[in-house]
Design an enzyme around this catalytic site. Structure first.
Site, short mmCIF file in Angstrom:
data_model
loop_
_atom_site.label_atom_id
_atom_site.label_comp_id
_atom_site.label_asym_id
_atom_site.label_seq_id
_atom_site.Cartn_x
_atom_site.Cartn_y
_atom_site.Cartn_z
N SER A 153 0.81 -1.22 0.00
CA SER A 153 0.00 0.00 0.00
C SER A 153 0.84 1.27 0.00
O SER A 153 0.73 2.10 0.91
CB SER A 153 -0.93 -0.02 1.20
OG SER A 153 -1.54 -1.29 1.28
N ARG A 168 7.64 6.23 -4.26
CA ARG A 168 8.09 6.94 -3.06
C ARG A 168 7.47 6.24 -1.86
O ARG A 168 6.44 5.58 -1.98
CB ARG A 168 7.65 8.41 -3.09
CG ARG A 168 6.14 8.58 -3.15
CD ARG A 168 5.68 10.04 -3.13
NE ARG A 168 4.22 10.11 -3.17
CZ ARG A 168 3.49 10.07 -4.28
NH1 ARG A 168 4.07 9.97 -5.45
NH2 ARG A 168 2.17 10.13 -4.21
N ASP A 206 -3.78 -1.86 -1.85
CA ASP A 206 -4.87 -2.24 -0.92
C ASP A 206 -6.23 -1.70 -1.36
O ASP A 206 -7.26 -2.32 -1.12
CB ASP A 206 -4.55 -1.83 0.53
CG ASP A 206 -4.26 -0.36 0.69
OD1 ASP A 206 -4.11 0.36 -0.32
OD2 ASP A 206 -4.16 0.10 1.85
MG MG Z 1 -4.78 -1.72 5.43
#
Ligand code: MG
Ligand code: ADP
Length: 524
Positions: A153, A168, A206
Site C-alpha cells: 500500500s 516513493r 490495498d
Molecule cells: Mg490496510
C-alpha cells in the site's frame, strides 16, 4: 479565560463547511482528469491493468500478504465460489526501526520470515512435504506452489501484474535503496532464500484489493465502483472508462491489457490530493505536523485524513493550549493561574510531549465516550498518557477538539468519494423517474447496507481501515457532507451504499492472484 471557550476556539479552526467541501470536490475532479491525461500530476491516477471486478463465482486456495503501514498480515484464503470465503490470518506489527532501515533487505527478509512462520503454523503438511521434496531432489509440482497476492500500500508504478517500481515511501517509511525497485522481486528474492513454496503472482494496491473483495462479496448484481482505505493512510481505487485513461491509450509502451470490458481500475493515490493547498484547510497544527514530517509538502490530503496523523494533530492542538499558562487545561486548580511555573498534572514522560505520542484510537475513545463525566476519556488520559486527576472540564475540552478533528477528516473523505461518484457519471446512469420513485419509497429506509434503493440504482463503495471501521460516527459525517454537495444531494446520498470490505486486502489480493494465475496459464 474559560477553558470551554478556548477549546471551542481551537475546534472552530477545524471547521470545514459546505462551501469548502464543494470547492474541494471541484478541485478533486479537475485533478482526477489531469491525472488521467498525464504523468506527474498531483493525483497519480495509476492504471492497474485490472480490467474487471469479480462476480462472486471465483474459486481456489491462495495466499496473500499485506504491508499496510502499521501491520504486516499474512493469510491464506479459500474462495468457495458462492460469494463466500474462508480465511486464516496472522498479523504482526512492523517494528519502527524496519520502516527506516538502511537497506530494503532488512524489511523484506523480515516479511519473508513471517510467511515462513505462517506456513509452518497453518499449512504444516504443505510446508514439510515441500521441504522433503527439496531434500530428496524430487520434482516440485507446479500445483504445490502457492500463488500469492502481495498487497503493497505505497505508490508504485505498476508495469505488469506482478511487477511494480516503488515511486516513493509514505506513512513514515523511508528506506532509500528500495525506491525505483520492483517490490515483488525484492519479496520473491527473500522467499527464495528461505525455499518457501510461494510465488509472488500479483502486486496489489490495498485500495484495488478492497474494491475486488467488496465486489466479490457485495449483495446484488451491481459491481462496486470504488474501494477506499481509511487506515494508517488514505487512498482510493475506482472503475474508470478505458477511453478516459488517455495517458494509457496513447502510450505505445504500455503493457498488454484486456480491452473487452472497456474499463480499467485506476489507483488515484488521493493521499496527495491538492498538495498545493488550493482548497485543503491549513491550521497552524497542520502546518507544524507537515514541517516535522519525513515528507514535507506531500501527501497533504492524507495528513488531514488518516489514522497516522489525526492523533498527532490533536496532540499539537493540546500542546498549543498548554503553552499558554493562563489557559487552565490539566492544571492544578490551587496554583495561581498566571504563574508560569504552575504545575500541570502531566507526567514529564507523558507521550503528550512526544511526536506521534497520541494514537488516533484515542480520538475514537473520545467520540464514543458516553460515560458520566467522561470517565473513559479521563481514565485513558491517566492510564495511557500519564495525565492524572483530569477534571470533567478538561475531558470535555479534549473531546471537543478531538471531535472537530475527526469530523473534518470525515468531511474531507466525503470530498474524495463525491468527486469519484460525480466524475464517473454514476448518478446519471439510472432513469430519473425510477430514481425518483425509489426516493419516495426509501425516505424512512435505513441507509447503507440495508437500504431499499433498487439494485440497479445502488452506487456501491467498499471501505477498509481502522479509522472508518472504529471511529464512531465516521460514516454519518461522510454522509452529511455528501448531502451538502449540489450534484449529489439527499437523493444521491441515499443511492450510495458504503460497506466495510472485511479482510478486503486478503480476499482482494487472492482474487487478483487468481486472475494473474489465469493469465500465466494462457501464455504458457
Ligand atoms: Mg490496510
Ligand atoms: P493499515 O493501515 O496498516 O492497514 P489499519 O487499517 O489497522 O492498518 O490502520 C491503522 C491506523 O489506524 C493507525 O494509524 C492507528 O492509529 C489507527 N487506529 C487504530 N485503532 C483505531 C481506532 N479504534 N480508531 C481510530 N483509528 C484507529
Amino acid at each position: 479565560m474559560a477553558l470551554a471557550e478556548q477549546a471551542k476556539r481551537v475546534a472552530d479552526e477545524f471547521e470545514f463547511g459546505k462551501e469548502d467541501v464543494r470547492k474541494a470536490v471541484k478541485e478533486f475532479i479537475r485533478e482526477m482528469d489531469e491525472g488521467l491525461q498525464k504523468d506527474g500530476a498531483e493525483l497519480s491516477q495509476i492504471p492497474t491493468y485490472v480490467t474487471a471486478v469479480p462476480n462472486g463465482t471465483e474459486k481456489g486456495l491462495y495466499m496473500a500478504v499485506d504491508l499496510g503501514g502499521t501491520n504486516f498480515r499474512v493469510c491464506s484464503i479459500q474462495l468457495h465460489g458462492n460469494t463466500t470465503f474462508s480465511l486464516t490470518q496472522s498479523k504482526v506489527a512492523i517494528p519502527r526501526e524496519l520502516m527506516v532501515a538502511k537497506t530494503s533487505k532488512e524489511l523484506f527478509s523480515f516479511l519473508a520470515k513471517q510467511i515462513e512462520v505462517f506456513l509452518k503454523t497453518h499449512h504444516e503438511d504443505h510446508y514439510f512435504s515441500h521441504i522433503r521434496r527439496r531434500k530428496t531432489g524430487d520434482q516440485i509440482k507446479e500445483e504445490e506452489i502457492f500463488n500469492l497476492g502481495f498487497t503493497f500500500s505505497f505508490p508504485v508504478q505498476q508495469i505488469g501484474i506482478n511487477k511494480g517500481l516503488l515511486m516513493r515511501w509514505t506513512k513514515g517509511f523511508d528506506i532509500q535503496d528500495a525506491v525505483g525497485k520492483d517490490v515483488c522481486a525484492l519479496l520473491q528474492a527473500e522467499i527464495n532464500e528461505l525455499h518457501l513454496p510461494v510465488r509472488v503472482a500479483a502486486l496489489v494496491n490495498d485500495t484495488v484489493g478492497t474494491l475486488m473483495a467488496r465486489s466479490y462479496t457485495s449483495p446484488g448484481k451491481t459491481g462496486t465502483l470504488l474501494g477506499a482505505i481509511f487506515g494508517t493512510g488514505t487512498n482510493g481505487a475506482y472503475v474508470e472508462k478505458l477511453d478516459k485513461v488517455t495517458k494509457l491509450t496513447s502510450n505505445k509502451d504500455a503493457g498488454d491489457y484486456d480491452k473487452s470490458t472497456g474499463e480499467m481500475i485506476v489507483n488515484t493515490e488521493w493521499g496527495s490530493f491538492d498538495n498545493s493547498l488550493r482548497t485543503l484547510p491549513n491550521t497552524p497544527y497542520d502546518v507544524e505536523l507537515d514541517a516535522k514530517s519525513v515528507n514535507p509538502g506531500i501527501q497533504m490530503f492524507e495528513k488531514r485524513v488518516s489514522g497516522m496523523f489525526l492523533g498527532e494533530i490533536l496532540r499539537l492542538a493540546l500542546v498549543s493550549l498548554l503553552k499558554d499558562p493562563k489557559i487552565p487545561l490539566f492544571r492544578d486548580e490551587n496554583s495561581a493561574q498566571n504563574d508560569v511555573h504552575s504545575t500541570t498534572q502531566i507526567h514529564e514522560d507523558s507521550p503528550l510531549w512526544k511526536q506521534w505520542g497520541i494514537d488516533t484510537s484515542f480520538l475514537s475513545i473520545c467520540a464514543g465516550d458516553q460515560s458520566p463525566g467522561y470517565r473513559m476519556t479521563r481514565q485513558t488520559l491517566d492510564k495511557d498518557y500519564g495525565i492524572t486527576a483530569v477534571s470533567a472540564e478538561d475531558a470535555e475540552a479534549v473531546r471537543v477538539i478531538a471531535a472537530a478533528i475527526g469530523r473534518r477528516a470525515a468531511r474531507l473523505s466525503a470530498v474524495a468519494i463525491a468527486a469519484i461518484v460525480i466524475e464517473t457519471g454514476r448518478l446519471n446512469s439510472s432513469s430519473t423517474s425510477a430514481a425518483t420513485t425509489e426516493k419516495k419509497e426509501s425516505v424512512e429506509a435505513p441507509r447503507g447496507e440495508g437500504s431499499s434503493v433498487a439494485d440497479k440504482d445502488v452506487i456501491d463503495v467498499g471501505v477498509d481501515g481502522s479509522l472508518v471501521e472504529f471511529y464512531p460516527g465516521f460514516e454519518d459525517h461522510v454522509r452529511q457532507a455528501l448531502m451538502e454537495i449540489e450534484e449529489i444531494g439527499e437523493a444521491g446520498e441515499k443511492r450510495i451504499r458504503i460497506g466495510i470490505a472485511k479482510d478486503g486486502s486478503g480476499v482482494g489480493a487472492a482474487l487478483i492472484a487468481l486472475v494473474a494465475g489465469r493469465v500465466g496459464e494462457d501464455s504458457e
